[in-house]
Structure formats: C-alpha cells, structure tokens
Design a protein around this motif. Structure first.
Motif, PDB file in Angstrom:
ATOM      1  N   ALA A  17     -72.706 -59.458 -36.032  1.00 15.06           N
ATOM      2  CA  ALA A  17     -72.650 -58.703 -37.292  1.00 15.06           C
ATOM      3  C   ALA A  17     -72.935 -57.222 -37.049  1.00 15.06           C
ATOM      4  CB  ALA A  17     -73.642 -59.275 -38.300  1.00 15.06           C
ATOM      5  N   HIS A  18     -73.896 -56.918 -36.182  1.00 12.82           N
ATOM      6  CA  HIS A  18     -74.157 -55.518 -35.827  1.00 12.82           C
ATOM      7  C   HIS A  18     -72.913 -54.906 -35.187  1.00 12.82           C
ATOM      8  CE1 HIS A  18     -78.486 -56.994 -35.630  1.00 12.82           C
ATOM      9  NE2 HIS A  18     -78.537 -56.020 -36.526  1.00 12.82           N
ATOM     10  N   LYS A  19     -72.298 -55.663 -34.284  1.00 15.66           N
ATOM     11  CA  LYS A  19     -71.084 -55.178 -33.616  1.00 15.66           C
ATOM     12  C   LYS A  19     -69.970 -54.942 -34.628  1.00 15.66           C
ATOM     13  CE  LYS A  19     -67.921 -56.112 -29.838  1.00 15.66           C
ATOM     14  NZ  LYS A  19     -67.589 -56.977 -28.710  1.00 15.66           N
ATOM     15  N   HIS A  24     -66.329 -51.482 -37.379  1.00 21.28           N
ATOM     16  CA  HIS A  24     -65.713 -51.153 -38.666  1.00 21.28           C
ATOM     17  C   HIS A  24     -65.893 -49.673 -39.008  1.00 21.28           C
ATOM     18  CE1 HIS A  24     -64.184 -51.987 -42.687  1.00 21.28           C
ATOM     19  NE2 HIS A  24     -65.160 -51.233 -43.146  1.00 21.28           N
ATOM     20  N   ILE A  25     -67.083 -49.166 -38.832  1.00 20.09           N
ATOM     21  CA  ILE A  25     -67.349 -47.759 -39.141  1.00 20.09           C
ATOM     22  C   ILE A  25     -66.498 -46.846 -38.264  1.00 20.09           C
ATOM     23  CG2 ILE A  25     -69.088 -45.926 -38.954  1.00 20.09           C
ATOM     24  CD1 ILE A  25     -71.131 -48.035 -39.944  1.00 20.09           C
ATOM     25  N   LEU A  26     -66.429 -47.156 -36.972  1.00 19.36           N
ATOM     26  CA  LEU A  26     -65.652 -46.305 -36.056  1.00 19.36           C
ATOM     27  C   LEU A  26     -64.152 -46.378 -36.331  1.00 19.36           C
ATOM     28  CD1 LEU A  26     -67.591 -46.898 -32.726  1.00 19.36           C
ATOM     29  CD2 LEU A  26     -67.614 -44.835 -34.148  1.00 19.36           C
ATOM     30  N   GLU A  27     -63.668 -47.539 -36.770  1.00 13.29           N
ATOM     31  CA  GLU A  27     -62.235 -47.696 -37.028  1.00 13.29           C
ATOM     32  C   GLU A  27     -61.816 -47.214 -38.415  1.00 13.29           C
ATOM     33  OE1 GLU A  27     -61.357 -51.822 -36.357  1.00 13.29           O
ATOM     34  OE2 GLU A  27     -61.442 -51.601 -34.175  1.00 13.29           O
ATOM     35  N   LYS A  28     -62.668 -47.348 -39.396  1.00 13.16           N
ATOM     36  CA  LYS A  28     -62.275 -47.108 -40.794  1.00 13.16           C
ATOM     37  C   LYS A  28     -62.788 -45.811 -41.396  1.00 13.16           C
ATOM     38  CE  LYS A  28     -60.436 -51.245 -40.997  1.00 13.16           C
ATOM     39  NZ  LYS A  28     -59.031 -51.479 -41.013  1.00 13.16           N
ATOM     40  N   THR A  29     -63.591 -45.053 -40.656  1.00 19.42           N
ATOM     41  CA  THR A  29     -64.124 -43.802 -41.192  1.00 19.42           C
ATOM     42  C   THR A  29     -63.823 -42.674 -40.219  1.00 19.42           C
ATOM     43  OG1 THR A  29     -66.302 -43.909 -40.139  1.00 19.42           O
ATOM     44  CG2 THR A  29     -66.043 -45.110 -42.225  1.00 19.42           C
ATOM     45  N   ASP A  30     -64.260 -41.484 -40.559  1.00 19.72           N
ATOM     46  CA  ASP A  30     -64.066 -40.349 -39.662  1.00 19.72           C
ATOM     47  C   ASP A  30     -65.289 -40.092 -38.773  1.00 19.72           C
ATOM     48  OD1 ASP A  30     -65.712 -39.466 -41.678  1.00 19.72           O
ATOM     49  OD2 ASP A  30     -64.688 -37.556 -41.959  1.00 19.72           O
ATOM     50  N   ILE A  31     -66.155 -41.101 -38.662  1.00 25.85           N
ATOM     51  CA  ILE A  31     -67.314 -41.015 -37.769  1.00 25.85           C
ATOM     52  C   ILE A  31     -66.815 -41.121 -36.331  1.00 25.85           C
ATOM     53  CG2 ILE A  31     -69.457 -42.161 -37.040  1.00 25.85           C
ATOM     54  CD1 ILE A  31     -69.711 -40.813 -39.753  1.00 25.85           C
ATOM     55  N   ASP A  32     -67.282 -40.206 -35.469  1.00 28.97           N
ATOM     56  CA  ASP A  32     -66.864 -40.183 -34.070  1.00 28.97           C
ATOM     57  C   ASP A  32     -67.792 -40.962 -33.147  1.00 28.97           C
ATOM     58  OD1 ASP A  32     -64.648 -38.298 -34.436  1.00 28.97           O
ATOM     59  OD2 ASP A  32     -66.233 -36.856 -34.907  1.00 28.97           O
ATOM     60  N   ASP A  64     -71.474 -53.827 -23.821  1.00 35.25           N
ATOM     61  CA  ASP A  64     -70.376 -54.577 -24.437  1.00 35.25           C
ATOM     62  C   ASP A  64     -69.616 -53.701 -25.433  1.00 35.25           C
ATOM     63  OD1 ASP A  64     -68.887 -57.047 -25.033  1.00 35.25           O
ATOM     64  OD2 ASP A  64     -69.896 -56.891 -26.976  1.00 35.25           O
ATOM     65  N   LEU A  65     -70.322 -52.886 -26.170  1.00 31.66           N
ATOM     66  CA  LEU A  65     -69.671 -52.006 -27.147  1.00 31.66           C
ATOM     67  C   LEU A  65     -68.779 -50.976 -26.461  1.00 31.66           C
ATOM     68  CD1 LEU A  65     -72.573 -51.264 -29.639  1.00 31.66           C
ATOM     69  CD2 LEU A  65     -70.491 -52.551 -30.116  1.00 31.66           C
TER      70      LEU A  65
END
Length: 67
Positions: A17-19, A24-32, A64-65
C-alpha cells in the motif's frame, strides 16, 4: 525547479500500500520526487517490529522502489 513531497509514516512494516501511494503520486501528479520520513518511537503507537529491523526493511523497500 523540482517538486518534492514528503511522505511521513511509521512504515512498520513498509507495505504494498505504501508502494502504491508512492507510485500513484509520481505517475498521476507533477511531483518529481518523494522523500520518505519514517517516524521514531511514539508512546501512542505500537510497533510490530524492532527499529533496526524496520530500518533494514525500509532499505530493501527503497531499493525496490528504485527498480
């Protein structure tokens, strides 16, 4: 300029769930970039694993990330 998010939590243990949240944040937002900020011992939280073991899990989780 890079946009950085800070993800605080116990990560006790780090889970899929953490992963999912990170991915999700990295793929769906403009967070780098996301910086993980594991919490230290707290009186109001029961920890399932010892701090040194949790640190090892977090190191594995981080590797892993990156893959």
């Amino acid at each position: 300029m890079n946009k950085v998010a800070i993800y605080c939590g116990a990560f006790n243990p780090p889970t899929i769930a953490h992963k999912w949240v990170i991915t999700h944040i990295l793929e769906k937002t403009d967070i780098d970039k996301i910086v993980l900020c594991p919490s230290g011992p707290r009186e109001d939280k029961d920890y399932w694993i010892a701090d040194d073991v949790r640190e090892k899990f977090l190191r594995i989780f981080y590797k892993d990330l990156q893959s």
